[in-house]
Design an enzyme around this catalytic site. Structure first.
Site, PDB file in Angstrom:
ATOM      1  N   LYS A 280       0.835  -1.207  -0.006  1.00  0.00           N
ATOM      2  CA  LYS A 280       0.084  -0.149  -0.259  1.00  0.00           C
ATOM      3  C   LYS A 280       0.722   1.209  -0.399  1.00  0.00           C
ATOM      4  CE  LYS A 280      -4.321  -1.116   1.248  1.00  0.00           C
ATOM      5  NZ  LYS A 280      -5.663  -0.500   2.636  1.00  0.00           N
TER       6      LYS A 280
ATOM      7  N   LYS B 186     -11.265  -3.293  -4.418  1.00  0.00           N
ATOM      8  CA  LYS B 186     -12.155  -2.127  -4.750  1.00  0.00           C
ATOM      9  C   LYS B 186     -11.116  -0.687  -5.197  1.00  0.00           C
ATOM     10  CE  LYS B 186     -16.013   0.924  -4.119  1.00  0.00           C
ATOM     11  NZ  LYS B 186     -16.921   1.300  -3.756  1.00  0.00           N
TER      12      LYS B 186
ATOM     13  N   LYS C 201      -6.273 -10.264  -6.213  1.00  0.00           N
ATOM     14  CA  LYS C 201      -7.361 -10.212  -5.702  1.00  0.00           C
ATOM     15  C   LYS C 201      -8.799  -9.137  -5.940  1.00  0.00           C
ATOM     16  CE  LYS C 201      -7.391  -7.792  -1.255  1.00  0.00           C
ATOM     17  NZ  LYS C 201      -7.475  -7.565  -0.398  1.00  0.00           N
TER      18      LYS C 201
HETATM   19  P1  TYM Z   1     -11.539  -4.874   3.749  1.00  0.00           P
HETATM   20  O1  TYM Z   1     -11.638  -4.138   3.845  1.00  0.00           O
HETATM   21  O2  TYM Z   1      -9.985  -4.920   2.908  1.00  0.00           O
HETATM   22  O3  TYM Z   1     -12.414  -6.639   3.370  1.00  0.00           O
HETATM   23  C1  TYM Z   1     -13.722  -7.042   4.028  1.00  0.00           C
HETATM   24  C2  TYM Z   1     -13.565  -8.274   4.387  1.00  0.00           C
HETATM   25  O4  TYM Z   1     -13.496  -8.688   2.957  1.00  0.00           O
HETATM   26  C3  TYM Z   1     -12.804  -9.436   2.317  1.00  0.00           C
HETATM   27  N1  TYM Z   1     -12.103  -9.669   1.233  1.00  0.00           N
HETATM   28  C4  TYM Z   1     -12.102 -10.438   0.737  1.00  0.00           C
HETATM   29  N2  TYM Z   1     -12.228 -12.078   1.306  1.00  0.00           N
HETATM   30  C5  TYM Z   1     -11.793 -13.089  -0.397  1.00  0.00           C
HETATM   31  N3  TYM Z   1     -11.851 -12.233  -1.586  1.00  0.00           N
HETATM   32  C6  TYM Z   1     -11.081 -11.284  -1.687  1.00  0.00           C
HETATM   33  N4  TYM Z   1     -10.876 -10.829  -2.652  1.00  0.00           N
HETATM   34  C7  TYM Z   1     -11.343  -9.774  -1.008  1.00  0.00           C
HETATM   35  N5  TYM Z   1     -11.534  -8.462  -0.206  1.00  0.00           N
HETATM   36  C8  TYM Z   1     -11.785  -8.474   0.730  1.00  0.00           C
HETATM   37  C9  TYM Z   1     -10.903  -9.384   4.035  1.00  0.00           C
HETATM   38  O5  TYM Z   1     -10.860 -10.583   4.053  1.00  0.00           O
HETATM   39  C10 TYM Z   1     -12.141  -8.429   4.639  1.00  0.00           C
HETATM   40  O6  TYM Z   1     -12.895  -9.714   5.869  1.00  0.00           O
HETATM   41  N6  TYM Z   1      -8.032  -4.657   7.903  1.00  0.00           N
HETATM   42  C11 TYM Z   1      -9.607  -5.293   7.741  1.00  0.00           C
HETATM   43  C12 TYM Z   1     -10.671  -4.891   8.120  1.00  0.00           C
HETATM   44  C13 TYM Z   1     -10.444  -4.285   9.366  1.00  0.00           C
HETATM   45  C14 TYM Z   1     -10.724  -5.346  10.449  1.00  0.00           C
HETATM   46  C15 TYM Z   1     -10.908  -5.082  12.113  1.00  0.00           C
HETATM   47  C16 TYM Z   1     -11.082  -7.319   9.903  1.00  0.00           C
HETATM   48  C17 TYM Z   1     -10.111  -3.872  10.560  1.00  0.00           C
HETATM   49  N7  TYM Z   1     -10.325  -3.392  11.845  1.00  0.00           N
HETATM   50  C18 TYM Z   1     -11.046  -5.587  12.861  1.00  0.00           C
HETATM   51  C19 TYM Z   1     -11.562  -7.407  10.889  1.00  0.00           C
HETATM   52  C20 TYM Z   1     -11.155  -7.276  12.705  1.00  0.00           C
HETATM   53  C21 TYM Z   1      -9.580  -4.589   5.935  1.00  0.00           C
HETATM   54  O7  TYM Z   1      -9.649  -3.547   4.690  1.00  0.00           O
HETATM   55  O8  TYM Z   1     -10.364  -4.940   5.155  1.00  0.00           O
END
Ligand code: TYM
Length: 335
Positions: free
Chosen positions: A115, A207, A204
């Site tokens: 990132k 967004k 992957k």
């Molecule tokens: P984020 O917002 O990127 O994604 C949210 C959830 O979607 C899953 N995900 C995917 N799974 C499969 N294939 C994909 N292409 C794909 N893209 C996204 C992610 O694994 C996630 O579960 N860092 C985290 C947010 C966060 C969080 C937390 C999660 C902040 N604090 C505490 C759990 C607990 C994130 O950026 O998710």
């Protein structure tokens, strides 16, 4: 000490979620809320979002749109759904954890490196995973349903929780367990734990990809789904086979169907042309996403209701957060 089961997860306020978010995480939350004895906690992590540049108006819009989308996907309005930044204890606990986390632990995480490429890697981005640990530990959560791309962050959270407990000889935090999505997607192959981009199936689905045709959104209309699937990158090999290494595009499309239902590739698809197969994928997705899209459209007129759900979630989250932070302060000698 035995901590009660508590399920928590988080998602960035990216507006409408894509299929990767949905099959990787959100659908799991919806299923878990029905079998959990306590409310599940879902945080829309707007403080994480500002680790990369954000337009203030869009950030606000995208946060509400994410709440709307989660409700449309089936998160019930009596669960704990809230905006992370409304609970100051997230930042407060994060600060305490910063002071307990060796820089080396975060330096080696690859998401930070990816990132920060092209940006002036600032401290927020470096600290991102520690804030994530704070999100989890603040609620003494025991089960964290996330996509497999969060594995490094989950390991770090475990390390931070264990080191805090052992340093202070306390059982302040349970050691949280990641629940990686148990869909057929995961069982299929270790190479296919994530939904991949429709345009570049070696990356992957995300967004942040500038090409909107690389992802299906949960509220995409029938014509958009058909167009995106038709344009998805595949190959010129005859027949449909599952081979994530040599045929990543076709295999990703198979995984999309696999996340909807069990499939037998050999009997159902082997004889189809690429075009026929893509039509089949689009049809299945249109049927599957139809009810979610319909609910999403209904909620479009319900901004007051969405605000109410978030406000109630915030109140319930605050009670837990205040109590944990008080305990942490007492433990480390702060007033
Ligand atoms: P984020 O917002 O990127 O994604 C949210 C959830 O979607 C899953 N995900 C995917 N799974 C499969 N294939 C994909 N292409 C794909 N893209 C996204 C992610 O694994 C996630 O579960 N860092 C985290 C947010 C966060 C969080 C937390 C999660 C902040 N604090 C505490 C759990 C607990 C994130 O950026 O998710």
């Amino acid at each position: 000490m035995k901590f009660p089961n508590r399920i928590l997860s988080g998602i960035q306020p990216t507006g409408v979620p894509h299929l990767g978010n949905y099959f990787g995480a959100i659908r799991n939350w919806v299923e878990l809320q029905d079998c959990s004895t306590s409310k599940i906690i879902v945080s829309i992590v707007d403080l994480h979002a500002i680790t990369v540049p954000q337009d203030p108006y869009m950030l606000q819009q995208n946060t509400v749109e994410m709440a709307q989308s989660l409700l449309a996907c089936g998160i019930k309005d009596d669960q704990i759904l809230f905006r992370q930044s409304t609970i100051p204890q997230h930042s407060q606990l994060a600060w305490i954890l910063f002071c307990k986390t060796p820089v080396g632990w975060v330096n080696r995480l690859h998401q930070w490196k990816t990132k920060s490429e092209g940006l002036d890697g600032h401290l927020g981005l470096l600290s991102y995973p520690v804030l994530q640990a704070a999100d989890i530990l603040l609620y003494r959560a025991t089960q964290i349903p996330v996509g497999e791309d969060q594995a490094q962050h989950m390991n770090l959270t475990t390390m931070i929780a264990k080191s805090f407990n052992s340093h202070y000889k306390t059982e302040m935090f349970p050691i949280p367990r990641a629940l990686y999505c148990k869909s057929k997607l995961i069982l299929a192959s270790t190479a296919s734990k994530r939904l991949m981009s429709l345009k570049d199936p070696t990356k992957k689905m995300s967004k942040s990809d500038p090409n909107a045709n690389s992802r299906i959104m949960i509220n995409d209309a029938e014509s958009e789904i058909q167009k995106k699937i038709r344009k998805a990158t595949t190959d010129s090999i005859q027949g449909i086979t599952y081979d994530p290494i040599n045929r990543p595009g076709v295999s990703n499309l198979i995984n999309i169907i696999r996340s909807i239902r069990n499939v037998d590739v050999q009997t159902e698809f082997a004889h189809l042309s690429n075009k026929e197969f893509k039509d089949r994928v689009a049809d299945e997705l249109v049927a599957y996403l139809g009810p979610i899209r319909q609910k999403w459209v209904e909620l479009q007129r319900e901004s007051q209701y969405i605000e109410q759900v978030l406000a109630r979630g915030e109140q319930e989250a605050r009670q837990i957060a205040e109590s944990t932070l008080k305990d942490v302060h007492r433990c480390i000698g702060l007033p």
